[in-house]
Design a protein around this motif. Structure first.
Motif: not given
Length: 566
Positions: A103-109, A210-224, A249-255
């Motif tokens: 139901f959830f689209l991937p976050p926008p680039p 919102l976009q910067l934090l999303q990038r950091l979140y994806q980069l640190h999947k191994d750092c809870p 709209h920044s894609g956070w809901v899918s995350i």
């Protein structure tokens, strides 16, 4: 007439010059429907979409529930919903337990980083763009650390020599260990504090946070830990309703929807808090930083009839304080958090199953044993200050609107007493008092702790924090709190249950301390039950059928019996 034939007729009517009759209300805004190859299940998709945008709230909720319970659609049908649904529906699907992640689209680039900057520098620039005036000392402290220090010179400002009332010996740090931290971590600590200020949330959003934090979140999947701090920031921003559209709209809901399904309780709980703050369709309450709903985390048709609140103690945490007692065999095995043999948070795993009609909340607040290792050297928060802060947050979460039982460990019990005393003086908090049904105290030092005496004796090494000083047996504040609470409780109709440790607590290999003796844990009200465990394990049952948990469950069920029957 089949549903497909009905859909075709409706679509043709929409395309005609004559306005469609009232019976075709569901289709009046859909004019791109094909009149060929229309199957029943395709019509169902569009019918549910239209229903989800109805002016009738009950119809909208039913549509979201029906969508979430549908598991036979093709991929493209889920994509239709994902692309065509409104924000309210998307958030509702994210908060529905059975929802398919399709139901959830991937976050926008994400926008590209500048070639001459790195993510550390982007974070610094975001932090530097925020207002730096009229900030409390701790926000200034974290901001200064993040902006002025290099990653090579930073050291984490957390932890303590002992884990009194908190995470237990497996999480304790030795005298010689000072864990390293990155610039990102200090920036996030500062941003968490800034995001508690609504106008600063606007600045974070306007400057691409919102976009910067999303990038950091994806980069640190191994750092809870980094991911949790990012979730805290997004959860704080979600307290501001005018930012909801941008967050979605920044894609956070899918995350967040994916994190909600994580077997890691902390990750799921942080996501649940943020989504609850976004969900204004079914939620009136707002969950501020440090207030986590352990149950129910999803939308539910189960009526919630009472609240149970968990308040940890010094060096404690909203989740790990309430884990199952550590077992050497389990610690050496790879046990999933949802494994039946072990739980990292028994209120969420055991109590929620035994009492599904409860809302279970756990709170978290920063504490320190020693000013030498405090997270914020300028922070001097007394029990009175913290109780006022927590009471305000809990009231915003709707605590007091239904019957309440308070469950506390160590210093957390002193906070509960102080919160109730303060609430009794404020007319707007009267419901908190009137709806308090019971209190459970796990080794609460009502009359002081040996820890305080020991800390003072070696104060040149430990520099005991304000919280520890307030626990000394000769503390005037502690005596006043005890006397005032007994006077307050005289004409109140709530029940009390006290547990106390009988075994000393081992700190490393050199220190053995009976933190809260039996006489100090005696409130003077309710049963006092000694248990053959140490201070760390008094709130950590060995297993579900252990006496500690079963007696706690019995107290909750008996105290709330009338409320749960209604």
């Amino acid at each position: 007439m089949s549903l497909a034939a009905y859909c075709i007729i409706c679509c043709r009517r929409i395309g005609a010059s004559t306005p469609p009759p009232q019976s075709t209300t569901y289709w009046r805004d859909i004019n791109t429907f094909s009149t060929i190859d229309v199957e029943d299940h395709e019509c169902a998709v569009w019918l549910l979409l239209r229903k989800s945008q109805s002016g009738d709230r009950t119809a909208r909720l039913q549509a979201v529930q029906e969508m979430s319970e549908t598991h036979h659609w093709h991929d493209y049908q889920y994509r239709i919903i994902a692309q065509a649904c409104d924000l309210r529906t998307l958030i509702g699907l994210a908060r529905s337990k059975e929802s398919d992640l399709r139901f959830f689209l991937p976050p926008p680039p994400l926008p590209s980083l500048n070639e001459d900057t790195c993510i550390e520098e982007e974070l610094r620039q975001l932090l530097a763009s925020l207002p730096q005036t009229e900030l409390d000392e701790c926000i200034q402290y974290f901001t200064s650390l993040a902006l002025s220090e290099s990653s090579q010179s930073l050291a984490a400002q957390k932890g303590g020599l002992w884990c009194f009332g908190g995470n237990g010996l497996p999480y304790a740090e030795s005298f010689g260990e000072v864990p390293s931290a990155t610039v990102e971590m200090f920036c996030l600590e500062a941003l968490v504090k800034h995001s508690e200020i609504p106008t600063h949330c606007d600045e974070i959003e306007a400057n691409g946070g919102l976009q910067l934090l999303q990038r950091l979140y994806q980069l640190h999947k191994d750092c809870p830990k980094i991911q949790r701090n990012i979730m805290r920031i997004i959860g704080n921003m979600a307290l501001n309703e005018h930012l909801h559209s941008t967050i979605v709209h920044s894609g956070w809901v899918s995350i967040l929807a994916e994190a909600m399904k994580s077997p890691r309780i902390m990750e799921a709980s942080h996501a649940a808090r943020t989504l609850a703050n976004l969900d204004r369709e079914t939620m009136r309450e707002k969950y501020q930083d440090g207030v986590y709903v352990l149950h129910p985390q999803y939308r539910t048709s189960q009526p919630i009839k009472a609240d149970v609140l968990f308040i940890h103690g010094l060096m404690g945490a909203a989740f790990k304080t309430w884990r199952q007692q550590d077992n050497e065999q389990l610690l050496t095995e790879k046990i999933l958090e949802d494994d039946a043999r072990y739980t990292t948070c028994w209120p969420k795993t055991w109590l929620a199953r035994d009492c599904p009609a409860l809302r279970i909340i756990s709170v978290e607040y920063d504490t320190s044993l020693s000013d030498w290792r405090t997270r914020c050297p300028m922070e001097r928060k007394s029990i009175a200050f913290r109780s006022d802060e927590l009471l305000r947050k809990l009231r915003a979460a709707g605590v007091g609107d239904r019957p309440v039982i308070w469950v506390s460990h160590s210093m957390g019990g002193l906070l509960v007493k102080k919160m109730l005393l303060e609430a009794s003086k404020k007319p707007e908090m009267s419901t908190v008092i009137n709806n308090t049904r019971g209190i459970i105290f796990y080794s609460v030092p009502h009359h002081g702790s040996h820890l305080a005496e020991y800390s003072v004796n070696i104060r040149y090494l430990l520099f005991p924090s304000l919280e520890v000083k307030e626990l000394s047996k000769d503390s005037p504040a502690l005596k006043t709190l005890q006397d005032d609470f007994l006077e307050f409780a005289k004409d109140k109709n709530f029940q009390v249950l006290n547990f106390v440790e009988t075994l000393p607590t081992y700190i490393g290999s050199m220190i053995k301390l009976h933190v809260v003796p039996v006489e100090s844990a005696d409130l003077g009200i309710g049963d006092l039950i000694p248990v053959d465990v140490d201070h760390l394990n008094i709130c950590k049952p060995k297993k579900k059928d252990a006496f500690l948990y079963q007696r706690t469950l019995q107290f909750i069920c008996e105290t709330l019996a009338k409320d749960l029957e209604d």
